[in-house]
Design a protein around this motif. Structure first.
Motif, mmCIF file in Angstrom:
data_model
loop_
_atom_site.group_PDB
_atom_site.id
_atom_site.type_symbol
_atom_site.label_atom_id
_atom_site.label_comp_id
_atom_site.label_asym_id
_atom_site.label_seq_id
_atom_site.Cartn_x
_atom_site.Cartn_y
_atom_site.Cartn_z
ATOM 1 N N LEU A 1 0.853 -1.189 0.000
ATOM 2 C CA LEU A 1 0.000 0.000 0.000
ATOM 3 C C LEU A 1 0.886 1.234 0.000
ATOM 4 O O LEU A 1 1.944 1.253 0.629
ATOM 5 N N TYR A 2 0.422 2.283 -0.695
ATOM 6 C CA TYR A 2 1.196 3.527 -0.781
ATOM 7 C C TYR A 2 0.247 4.707 -0.634
ATOM 8 O O TYR A 2 -0.801 4.760 -1.281
ATOM 9 N N GLY A 3 0.627 5.690 0.215
ATOM 10 C CA GLY A 3 -0.314 6.720 0.630
ATOM 11 C C GLY A 3 -0.180 8.107 0.054
ATOM 12 O O GLY A 3 -0.946 8.992 0.441
ATOM 13 N N ASP A 4 0.785 8.378 -0.840
ATOM 14 C CA ASP A 4 0.895 9.722 -1.434
ATOM 15 C C ASP A 4 -0.120 9.871 -2.562
ATOM 16 O O ASP A 4 0.200 9.693 -3.742
ATOM 17 N N ALA A 5 -1.359 10.223 -2.210
ATOM 18 C CA ALA A 5 -2.432 10.252 -3.199
ATOM 19 C C ALA A 5 -2.245 11.356 -4.232
ATOM 20 O O ALA A 5 -2.465 11.147 -5.428
ATOM 21 N N LYS A 6 -1.834 12.554 -3.807
ATOM 22 C CA LYS A 6 -1.765 13.692 -4.722
ATOM 23 C C LYS A 6 -0.504 13.699 -5.566
ATOM 24 O O LYS A 6 -0.527 14.168 -6.708
ATOM 25 N N ASP A 7 0.585 13.191 -5.023
ATOM 26 C CA ASP A 7 1.855 13.275 -5.737
ATOM 27 C C ASP A 7 2.680 12.021 -5.482
ATOM 28 O O ASP A 7 3.681 12.059 -4.763
ATOM 29 N N PRO A 8 2.285 10.892 -6.068
ATOM 30 C CA PRO A 8 3.040 9.658 -5.833
ATOM 31 C C PRO A 8 4.460 9.763 -6.369
ATOM 32 O O PRO A 8 4.700 10.352 -7.424
ATOM 33 N N CYS A 9 5.398 9.225 -5.632
ATOM 34 C CA CYS A 9 6.808 9.283 -6.003
ATOM 35 C C CYS A 9 7.090 8.259 -7.099
ATOM 36 O O CYS A 9 6.779 7.068 -6.952
ATOM 37 N N ALA A 10 7.703 8.710 -8.187
ATOM 38 C CA ALA A 10 7.916 7.857 -9.354
ATOM 39 C C ALA A 10 8.765 6.638 -9.025
ATOM 40 O O ALA A 10 8.540 5.548 -9.576
ATOM 41 N N THR A 11 9.737 6.791 -8.127
ATOM 42 C CA THR A 11 10.613 5.664 -7.835
ATOM 43 C C THR A 11 9.903 4.567 -7.042
ATOM 44 O O THR A 11 10.259 3.396 -7.155
ATOM 45 N N VAL A 12 8.900 4.929 -6.255
ATOM 46 C CA VAL A 12 8.106 3.911 -5.565
ATOM 47 C C VAL A 12 7.293 3.120 -6.584
ATOM 48 O O VAL A 12 7.252 1.881 -6.552
ATOM 49 N N LEU A 13 6.665 3.827 -7.507
ATOM 50 C CA LEU A 13 5.859 3.154 -8.528
ATOM 51 C C LEU A 13 6.723 2.256 -9.406
ATOM 52 O O LEU A 13 6.351 1.116 -9.719
ATOM 53 N N ALA A 14 7.897 2.760 -9.781
ATOM 54 C CA ALA A 14 8.787 1.985 -10.653
ATOM 55 C C ALA A 14 9.312 0.747 -9.930
ATOM 56 O O ALA A 14 9.419 -0.339 -10.524
ATOM 57 N N ALA A 15 9.657 0.893 -8.640
ATOM 58 C CA ALA A 15 10.171 -0.247 -7.885
ATOM 59 C C ALA A 15 9.114 -1.336 -7.745
ATOM 60 O O ALA A 15 9.418 -2.532 -7.852
ATOM 61 N N ALA A 16 7.860 -0.932 -7.504
ATOM 62 C CA ALA A 16 6.787 -1.917 -7.379
ATOM 63 C C ALA A 16 6.604 -2.687 -8.687
ATOM 64 O O ALA A 16 6.423 -3.909 -8.685
ATOM 65 N N GLU A 17 6.687 -1.981 -9.801
ATOM 66 C CA GLU A 17 6.534 -2.640 -11.097
ATOM 67 C C GLU A 17 7.711 -3.570 -11.376
ATOM 68 O O GLU A 17 7.526 -4.714 -11.812
ATOM 69 N N ALA A 18 8.935 -3.108 -11.098
ATOM 70 C CA ALA A 18 10.117 -3.921 -11.363
ATOM 71 C C ALA A 18 10.142 -5.183 -10.505
ATOM 72 O O ALA A 18 10.602 -6.244 -10.959
ATOM 73 N N ARG A 19 9.645 -5.087 -9.276
ATOM 74 C CA ARG A 19 9.681 -6.235 -8.366
ATOM 75 C C ARG A 19 8.394 -7.044 -8.386
ATOM 76 O O ARG A 19 8.243 -7.994 -7.616
ATOM 77 N N GLU A 20 7.477 -6.639 -9.266
ATOM 78 C CA GLU A 20 6.196 -7.334 -9.384
ATOM 79 C C GLU A 20 5.507 -7.446 -8.020
ATOM 80 O O GLU A 20 4.996 -8.491 -7.627
ATOM 81 N N ALA A 21 5.539 -6.325 -7.294
ATOM 82 C CA ALA A 21 4.838 -6.234 -6.016
ATOM 83 C C ALA A 21 3.480 -5.582 -6.265
ATOM 84 O O ALA A 21 3.428 -4.434 -6.735
ATOM 85 N N PRO A 22 2.388 -6.260 -5.999
ATOM 86 C CA PRO A 22 1.055 -5.675 -6.227
ATOM 87 C C PRO A 22 0.858 -4.431 -5.365
ATOM 88 O O PRO A 22 0.720 -4.532 -4.147
ATOM 89 N N LEU A 23 0.879 -3.259 -6.006
ATOM 90 C CA LEU A 23 0.841 -1.998 -5.274
ATOM 91 C C LEU A 23 -0.541 -1.370 -5.363
ATOM 92 O O LEU A 23 -1.081 -1.171 -6.454
ATOM 93 N N HIS A 24 -1.113 -1.052 -4.207
ATOM 94 C CA HIS A 24 -2.429 -0.411 -4.115
ATOM 95 C C HIS A 24 -2.209 1.014 -3.640
ATOM 96 O O HIS A 24 -1.770 1.241 -2.516
ATOM 97 N N CYS A 25 -2.517 1.977 -4.501
ATOM 98 C CA CYS A 25 -2.217 3.381 -4.228
ATOM 99 C C CYS A 25 -3.460 4.131 -3.763
ATOM 100 O O CYS A 25 -4.529 4.021 -4.384
ATOM 101 N N LEU A 26 -3.305 4.906 -2.699
ATOM 102 C CA LEU A 26 -4.365 5.792 -2.248
ATOM 103 C C LEU A 26 -4.614 6.835 -3.329
ATOM 104 O O LEU A 26 -3.673 7.407 -3.879
ATOM 105 N N GLY A 27 -5.873 7.068 -3.648
ATOM 106 C CA GLY A 27 -6.221 8.003 -4.708
ATOM 107 C C GLY A 27 -6.355 7.353 -6.065
ATOM 108 O O GLY A 27 -6.914 7.949 -6.987
ATOM 109 N N ARG A 28 -5.848 6.140 -6.213
ATOM 110 C CA ARG A 28 -5.972 5.405 -7.473
ATOM 111 C C ARG A 28 -6.760 4.107 -7.289
ATOM 112 O O ARG A 28 -7.730 3.849 -8.001
#
Length: 441
Positions: free
Chosen positions: A196-223
């Protein structure tokens, strides 16, 4: 007047074992060697939630602990640092463990891993894991101390990871850009493990990229999930969950509570979600000393004592929002920051809200900002400063308290080490004179 930490035997023992108590040497190799020596597995027998983030970690852990406890689960929660007693770092089923239990756990660490040059935080974490093993909880919640990738608790494999927010803090160790810091925090993500990731208004690109690269199912607040404070609901996976109102702060606390509630949904296979369905009220109220905590230690005629460990610009901005609801109150502030913090950035949100600033010294800390440097910075910003006995905490506290009435606030903030200087007698009085902590905003 002794403060609450002055006779803490556990803290003294950890400091003695660490050798250089304030040494920060990040990395997982020492932890993994010590865990092997102590027969502590990376994969624990019970579900584990890792919580990282610049701000919001403590309240998210408190909400997780409370939601699961009021559903009947036995929860162990490890947090850092402590305010007044070392034992605050670990709660088992809502209670602290005794000094003797901690001391015995530390001796086990010393016997089994004494040749490994462990840091203060590594020693604390290893002792906590031994105590957790003995307690055999149904859920373990671990708060990251700093960053994530190289933090000691990341030596434990999670069943769910949470990153609350990513903002500028600890740049000396984590990097001087938000993207670099986000990459460090994303180090707690694991392949196939929900997050889970909580930066709804301005998610950090490196968090999103790391989740995709590691195939970690990421659930984002606001999305992927949204919280509605007015309706007191969380929307996730096409379902509405009713949640109780948070007990601290403003909008950001709804976000932290939303992350904790979403975690109960994602862990339903290990801990059935039907059993942790949030309700409209708290049956086991969350506990979070030193975060937007309001006490009445001087009785009904004295000011409210407001404690907050906010120590970066994002956190002081949230503190400022909470203070604005007290438009008619005078506010005096006892304050200091560690030397590696953004002093001007932390002070700016509070400009105009505090009527008198009392800079206090932080004795005995290698990371402390020199008191005269703090004083000069406050004066350079044109803030109203009151100097009391070279920043002596007890004298400053008495002076700040002396001019305030029942409707006023005495704010003590900026560092765990500032709050740690509060005298034991005052805390004892406060414990019997608490006032409800109301939601701001």
């Amino acid at each position: 007047m002794a403060n609450a930490q002055s006779e803490d035997r556990v803290n003294a023992r950890v400091m003695a074992l660490a050798g250089a108590p304030e040494r920060i040497d990040m990395g997982l190799e020492r932890m993994r060697l010590a865990m092997a020596a102590l027969d502590l597995p990376q994969r624990q027998p019970w579900p584990v939630i890792l919580v990282a983030g610049t701000n919001g970690k403590g309240s998210t852990v408190a909400y997780l602990e409370s939601l699961y406890r009021q559903a009947g689960y036995r929860v162990a929660a490890y947090t850092s640092p402590h305010l007044w007693q070392f034992a605050e770092r670990l709660r088992v089923d809502g209670s602290l463990l005794g000094e003797e239990q901690w001391l015995e756990a530390l001796e086990q660490v010393a016997r089994a891993a004494g040749r490994i040059p462990l840091t203060y935080f590594e020693l604390a974490t290893l002792a906590a894991l031994l105590l957790v093993r003995a307690a055999a909880p149904e859920l373990l919640v671990l708060e990251v101390g700093m960053g994530g990738r190289l933090d000691a608790v990341n030596a434990v494999d999670p069943d769910l990871s949470i990153i609350t927010t990513v903002a500028m803090d600890h740049q000396q160790w984590l990097g001087d850009t938000r993207e670099a810091i986000g990459g460090e925090k994303a180090g707690i993500l694991r392949r196939g493990v929900p997050a889970l990731y909580g930066d709804a208004k301005d998610p950090c690109a490196t968090v999103l990229a790391a989740a995709e690269a590691r195939e970690a199912p990421l659930h984002c607040l606001g999305r992927d999930l949204d919280v509605d404070p007015a309706a007191q609901t969380l929307r996730m996976n096409g379902r509405l969950w009713r949640i109780p109102a948070p007990l601290w702060g403003g909008r950001e606390q709804w976000d932290n509570l939303a992350l904790a509630t979403a975690a109960t949904c994602l862990l339903r296979e290990r801990l059935p979600a039907a059993a942790v369905e949030p309700g409209a009220r708290w049956r086991c109220p969350p506990q979070l000393p030193g975060r937007c905590q309001r006490l009445r230690p001087w009785g009904s005629d004295g000011p409210t004592l407001w404690l907050d460990v906010a120590h970066n610009p994002q956190a002081t901005g949230q503190l400022a929002e909470a203070l604005r609801q007290y438009s008619g109150a005078r506010i005096h502030a006892l304050f200091n920051l560690l030397g590696d913090k953004d002093l001007a950035g932390c002070l700016e949100p509070l400009r105009g809200l505090v009527q008198q600033w009392f800079p206090v010294a932080l004795p005995g800390s290698a990371r402390a900002r020199p008191w005269r440097e703090l004083l000069a910075a406050l004066e350079a910003m044109g803030l109203p400063v009151r100097v009391v006995e070279e920043g002596d905490f007890a004298a400053s506290l008495a002076a700040a308290r002396g001019e305030l009435n029942a409707e006023d606030l005495l704010l003590c903030f900026g560092s765990f080490q500032v709050l740690g200087q509060l005298p034991m007698g005052l805390l004892s009085a406060a414990a019997s004179a608490r006032i409800p902590i109301c939601q701001a905003g």
